[in-house]
Structures are given as C-alpha cells and as structure tokens.
Design a protein around this motif. Structure first.
Motif, short mmCIF file in Angstrom:
data_model
loop_
_atom_site.label_atom_id
_atom_site.label_comp_id
_atom_site.label_asym_id
_atom_site.label_seq_id
_atom_site.Cartn_x
_atom_site.Cartn_y
_atom_site.Cartn_z
N SER A 274 62.94 -72.67 -35.99
CA SER A 274 63.61 -72.19 -37.19
C SER A 274 64.68 -71.16 -36.84
CB SER A 274 62.59 -71.58 -38.16
OG SER A 274 61.83 -70.58 -37.52
N ASN A 275 64.51 -70.52 -35.68
CA ASN A 275 65.50 -69.58 -35.15
C ASN A 275 65.89 -70.12 -33.76
OD1 ASN A 275 65.37 -65.97 -34.37
ND2 ASN A 275 67.07 -67.37 -34.41
N PRO A 276 66.79 -71.12 -33.71
CA PRO A 276 67.07 -71.83 -32.47
C PRO A 276 67.50 -70.93 -31.31
CG PRO A 276 68.14 -72.92 -34.33
CD PRO A 276 67.63 -71.60 -34.82
N CYS A 277 68.24 -69.88 -31.63
CA CYS A 277 68.64 -68.96 -30.58
C CYS A 277 69.01 -67.62 -31.21
CB CYS A 277 69.82 -69.49 -29.77
SG CYS A 277 71.39 -69.48 -30.67
N VAL A 278 69.00 -66.59 -30.39
CA VAL A 278 69.52 -65.28 -30.81
C VAL A 278 70.61 -64.87 -29.83
CG1 VAL A 278 67.45 -64.47 -31.98
CG2 VAL A 278 67.69 -64.08 -29.51
N LEU A 279 71.54 -64.11 -30.33
CA LEU A 279 72.58 -63.54 -29.49
C LEU A 279 72.38 -62.03 -29.47
CD1 LEU A 279 73.93 -66.04 -31.28
CD2 LEU A 279 75.87 -65.50 -29.82
N CYS A 280 72.70 -61.43 -28.37
CA CYS A 280 72.53 -59.99 -28.29
C CYS A 280 73.24 -59.47 -27.05
CB CYS A 280 71.06 -59.60 -28.26
SG CYS A 280 70.14 -60.14 -26.80
N TRP A 281 73.02 -58.23 -26.80
CA TRP A 281 73.44 -57.58 -25.57
C TRP A 281 72.28 -56.70 -25.18
CZ3 TRP A 281 74.69 -56.70 -30.49
CH2 TRP A 281 74.58 -55.40 -31.00
N ASP A 282 72.21 -56.31 -23.95
CA ASP A 282 71.08 -55.49 -23.52
C ASP A 282 71.33 -54.04 -23.95
OD1 ASP A 282 69.08 -54.10 -22.25
OD2 ASP A 282 69.23 -55.22 -20.38
N PRO A 283 70.57 -53.53 -24.90
CA PRO A 283 70.79 -52.16 -25.37
C PRO A 283 70.55 -51.11 -24.29
CG PRO A 283 68.80 -53.07 -26.31
CD PRO A 283 69.49 -54.20 -25.64
N ALA A 284 69.78 -51.47 -23.27
CA ALA A 284 69.59 -50.52 -22.16
C ALA A 284 70.92 -50.27 -21.46
CB ALA A 284 68.56 -51.07 -21.17
N LEU A 285 71.71 -51.33 -21.29
CA LEU A 285 73.00 -51.20 -20.63
C LEU A 285 74.00 -50.48 -21.52
CD1 LEU A 285 73.23 -54.73 -18.96
CD2 LEU A 285 72.46 -52.58 -17.94
N SER A 286 73.91 -50.71 -22.84
CA SER A 286 74.78 -49.98 -23.77
C SER A 286 74.48 -48.49 -23.74
CB SER A 286 74.60 -50.52 -25.20
OG SER A 286 75.02 -51.86 -25.29
N GLY A 287 73.20 -48.16 -23.64
CA GLY A 287 72.81 -46.75 -23.52
C GLY A 287 73.40 -46.12 -22.28
N LYS A 288 73.36 -46.85 -21.18
CA LYS A 288 73.94 -46.35 -19.94
C LYS A 288 75.45 -46.17 -20.07
CE LYS A 288 70.62 -48.17 -16.55
NZ LYS A 288 70.48 -48.95 -15.31
N ALA A 289 76.11 -47.14 -20.71
CA ALA A 289 77.57 -47.08 -20.87
C ALA A 289 77.98 -45.86 -21.70
CB ALA A 289 78.08 -48.37 -21.51
N MET A 290 77.23 -45.60 -22.78
CA MET A 290 77.53 -44.42 -23.59
C MET A 290 77.40 -43.14 -22.77
SD MET A 290 76.06 -44.88 -27.47
CE MET A 290 74.38 -45.34 -27.05
N CYS A 291 76.32 -43.05 -22.00
CA CYS A 291 76.09 -41.84 -21.21
C CYS A 291 77.16 -41.68 -20.13
CB CYS A 291 74.70 -41.88 -20.58
SG CYS A 291 73.34 -41.70 -21.77
N LYS A 292 77.57 -42.78 -19.52
CA LYS A 292 78.61 -42.70 -18.48
C LYS A 292 79.92 -42.19 -19.09
CE LYS A 292 80.71 -43.44 -14.52
NZ LYS A 292 80.74 -44.78 -13.88
N LEU A 293 80.30 -42.70 -20.25
CA LEU A 293 81.51 -42.23 -20.91
C LEU A 293 81.39 -40.78 -21.34
CD1 LEU A 293 82.34 -45.40 -23.02
CD2 LEU A 293 83.76 -44.44 -21.19
N ALA A 294 80.18 -40.38 -21.72
CA ALA A 294 79.96 -38.98 -22.09
C ALA A 294 80.21 -38.06 -20.90
CB ALA A 294 78.54 -38.79 -22.62
N VAL A 295 79.68 -38.43 -19.74
CA VAL A 295 79.88 -37.62 -18.54
C VAL A 295 81.36 -37.54 -18.18
CG1 VAL A 295 79.43 -37.47 -16.06
CG2 VAL A 295 77.57 -38.08 -17.61
N MET A 296 82.04 -38.69 -18.23
CA MET A 296 83.47 -38.70 -17.90
C MET A 296 84.26 -37.82 -18.87
SD MET A 296 84.02 -42.72 -16.85
CE MET A 296 85.68 -42.46 -16.16
N SER A 297 83.88 -37.83 -20.14
CA SER A 297 84.56 -37.02 -21.14
C SER A 297 84.31 -35.53 -20.91
CB SER A 297 84.11 -37.41 -22.55
OG SER A 297 84.45 -38.76 -22.84
N ILE A 298 83.07 -35.19 -20.59
CA ILE A 298 82.73 -33.78 -20.33
C ILE A 298 83.51 -33.25 -19.13
CG2 ILE A 298 80.88 -32.22 -19.60
CD1 ILE A 298 78.92 -34.20 -21.08
N GLU A 299 83.60 -34.09 -18.10
CA GLU A 299 84.23 -33.65 -16.85
C GLU A 299 85.75 -33.84 -16.84
OE1 GLU A 299 82.08 -35.70 -13.80
OE2 GLU A 299 80.33 -34.36 -13.97
N GLY A 300 86.30 -34.38 -17.94
CA GLY A 300 87.75 -34.53 -18.02
C GLY A 300 88.32 -35.64 -17.17
#
Length: 344
Positions: A274-300
């Motif tokens: 009834s739900n043939p497939c789902v699409l998504c992205w790995d939220p663990a990787l999104s969490g890492k990406a957010m944190c990486k951009l946060a560090v880059m922003s903090i450090e200029g």
C-alpha cells in the motif's frame, strides 16, 4: 612589620587572582548543556521539531557523531510533541545560554523568525533546515533541490498508479515551507508529464505531522472520492498513515501512498504494497551538515562555501549554492527490497 604587611598583601592578591581567574576559565569552557568544552570548541544547539519522532532521533545520532568526530560541543533539544509554540520556547531558552550557534528545523519558519532574529543580534550563528528561502539565518541547508525532490516523489507515485487516476497531496502543516515547495513541484511535474493523472479539488491535506491524523483524513478522502488512486505525502507520517487506511479498507493494490518516509515507520506498509516506496534523506547526515556550516560560520570561513564545495559529508560532497540556500544531492528511494539497508 612592613615586610609582614607586604607578604599579606601579596598572598591576598594571589588568592583574588586565582579565585576570579578560575571563575572565568570555568565559564568559558562550560557548554550550555553542562558538558565541558575543550579550549577551541564551540557550543552548537540543534533544535528539532519533535524529540519523540524517529526521524529526529536519527538526526540526533548524526549530531552526536559530528561532536565526537570534530571535538565540538553539539547537542539536540526540541519539544516533546510537534508544537510550534513549544519549539519557540526551546529556542528562547537556548538563546539565554552560552551557545555559539543554533541549528533549527522549524515547524513554522515565520513564527520562529523573531526568536532567531534575536539570536543573531546576540551574535549567535543560525543555520536552518527544511526552510528554503528563510532569511533570518546564515544558511538554510537541504539534502537536495526542493523541485527535484518533489518531481522524484511524483515519478514514484505515477509509477505506482500506472500514470493515471486521481490523487491528493498531504503536508504536515500548510505553513511548512519545504513541504509545500515539494508538493508544488510535484503537481507541476504531474501536469507536464502525466496528463492522465488528476489532482482532486481537496488538493492539499494538512495532517499535523501525525500518523493518526493522516490515517483519519485518508479515510475521509477515500470515502469522499471513491475513485481516488493515490496519496502523495510530504511528512514522514503521511504515507504510512494513508497506507494504514488503504489496508484497513481493503484497497491494497488499488490505492497507493508514496512520499517522505522512514523504514522504521513505513516498514509494514512497504511489505503490504500500500506504500510501495518512501523517499527521504538521512537526517543524521543533515544534522552533520548543519553543524559543519555552523562551525564554518562561527569561525568566519564562509568564503569557502561556493558552488561545488565539498562539506566532507556523504550527499553533500558537491553542494549547490543560491544565496543563503544550500542543497546537496542526497535523495534516497527505499522499498521492501532495500529497506533493511537503512536502520532508521
């Protein structure tokens, strides 16, 4: 006598220096969640939509992995249920703490805007996710281009429906920016590519990021539109909620639910069909990406964030950049044949 007085003064001076010096050092090296930071680490708070949602529990794993790998002090907070007012309270509380950056997956971006503006005025860097076009931040980071994701969802629904029949779209909230962008792109793609498919008049159903709500509203739609053949859901609770209704009403194989989802919730319905497939992205990787951009922003180091830049995170190895909006290429399509490969 003078020598004794001088000795006493020197001892007193040393005591005061040690007292206040230690106090300052302790404050500078203490994280806002009570953890001790190393001298050069930053404190990054990640605010999710719902701490009980498997999706965000998976994101928490990624944030914790990033902290371990990078030495940064990262932690996750959020409301106990998907409630915008509660999420804003969490944000407001964190702003008053000793943090360097806020990474937020906003339930209602517009409602969050005043709080995030306040954070930035205090010098806190703000990174958002699932809020493309949001301006009160350093960056919004998505796992993919919104239009591409919506089109990919529609392709999967069209495949399940045999490229014909009535369908409806579902979102968590009508205020959810990314969800509506995906559905807009999906509908536009359907009109251009699958002319035998038809969007019903009740074109967008708000399911409040709740599987029971999606289930009940799906039953209402099936009763109201007996020729309905497809449900396209933006929230990870939409497809399984609709699929549960499809199975219970004995419509398995005749009506299909497709959209965002995770195996831990959609598994039984991937199996039933009834739900043939789902699409998504790995939220663990999104969490890492957010944190990486946060560090880059903090450090200029934001001058490095340009088209094609590699964040060093799977799916974000060649980002696209449009002003503050950053996108990776991390779409996953999961079905009953590969669901065991994804443990979230």
């Amino acid at each position: 006598m003078k020598k004794n007085v001088l000795s006493v003064l020197l001892v007193a001076s040393l005591f005061i220096t040690l007292l206040f010096g230690c106090g300052k050092k302790q404050d500078a090296n203490s994280g806002s969640n009570g953890d001790v930071k190393t001298k050069d680490s930053h404190t990054i708070a990640v605010v999710v939509k719902d701490m009980s949602d498997p999706w965000f529990l998976r994101m928490q794993i990624g944030v914790e992995e990033f902290a371990k790998e990078s030495g940064e002090n990262c932690f996750v907070k959020g409301p106990s249920i998907t409630d915008s007012a509660e999420q804003i309270q969490v944000i407001e509380s964190l702003i008053e703490q000793n943090i360097d950056a806020l990474c937020v997956v906003p339930i209602d971006p517009e409602a969050c805007k005043p709080a995030l503006k306040k954070a930035r005025e205090k010098g806190i860097k703000v990174i958002v996710h699932e809020a493309a076009g949001f301006d009160e931040c350093e960056y919004d980071v998505e796992a993919f281009n919104d239009a591409e994701y919506g089109e990919a969802m529609m392709d999967q629904l069209a495949k399940a429906m045999g490229e014909e029949g009535q369908y409806v779209t579902m979102v968590a909230f009508l205020s959810s920016v990314s969800h509506n962008l995906w559905m807009d792109a999906a509908v536009e793609h359907q009109k251009k590519t699958y002319p035998k498919m038809e969007l019903i008049p009740d074109e967008r159903i708000e399911c409040e990021d709740n599987m029971d709500t999606a289930y009940n509203k799906a039953k209402e739609i099936i009763k109201k539109y007996p020729n309905i053949k497809g449900f396209l859901g933006a929230s990870s609770y939409d497809p399984p909620g609709a699929a549960k209704a499809i199975d219970e009403l004995g419509m398995t194989g005749k009506i299909f639910a497709v959209g965002t989802g995770v195996p831990s919730v959609s598994g039984p319905y991937l199996e039933s069909g009834s739900n043939p497939c789902v699409l998504c992205w790995d939220p663990a990787l999104s969490g890492k990406a957010m944190c990486k951009l946060a560090v880059m922003s903090i450090e200029g180091n934001t001058s490095d964030i340009v088209e094609g830049y590699d964040l060093g995170i799977e799916g974000y190895n060649k980002i696209t950049v449009n002003g503050k909006d950053i996108a990776g290429k991390a779409i996953l399509v999961i079905n009953k044949d590969n669901m065991e490969d994804y443990n979230f």
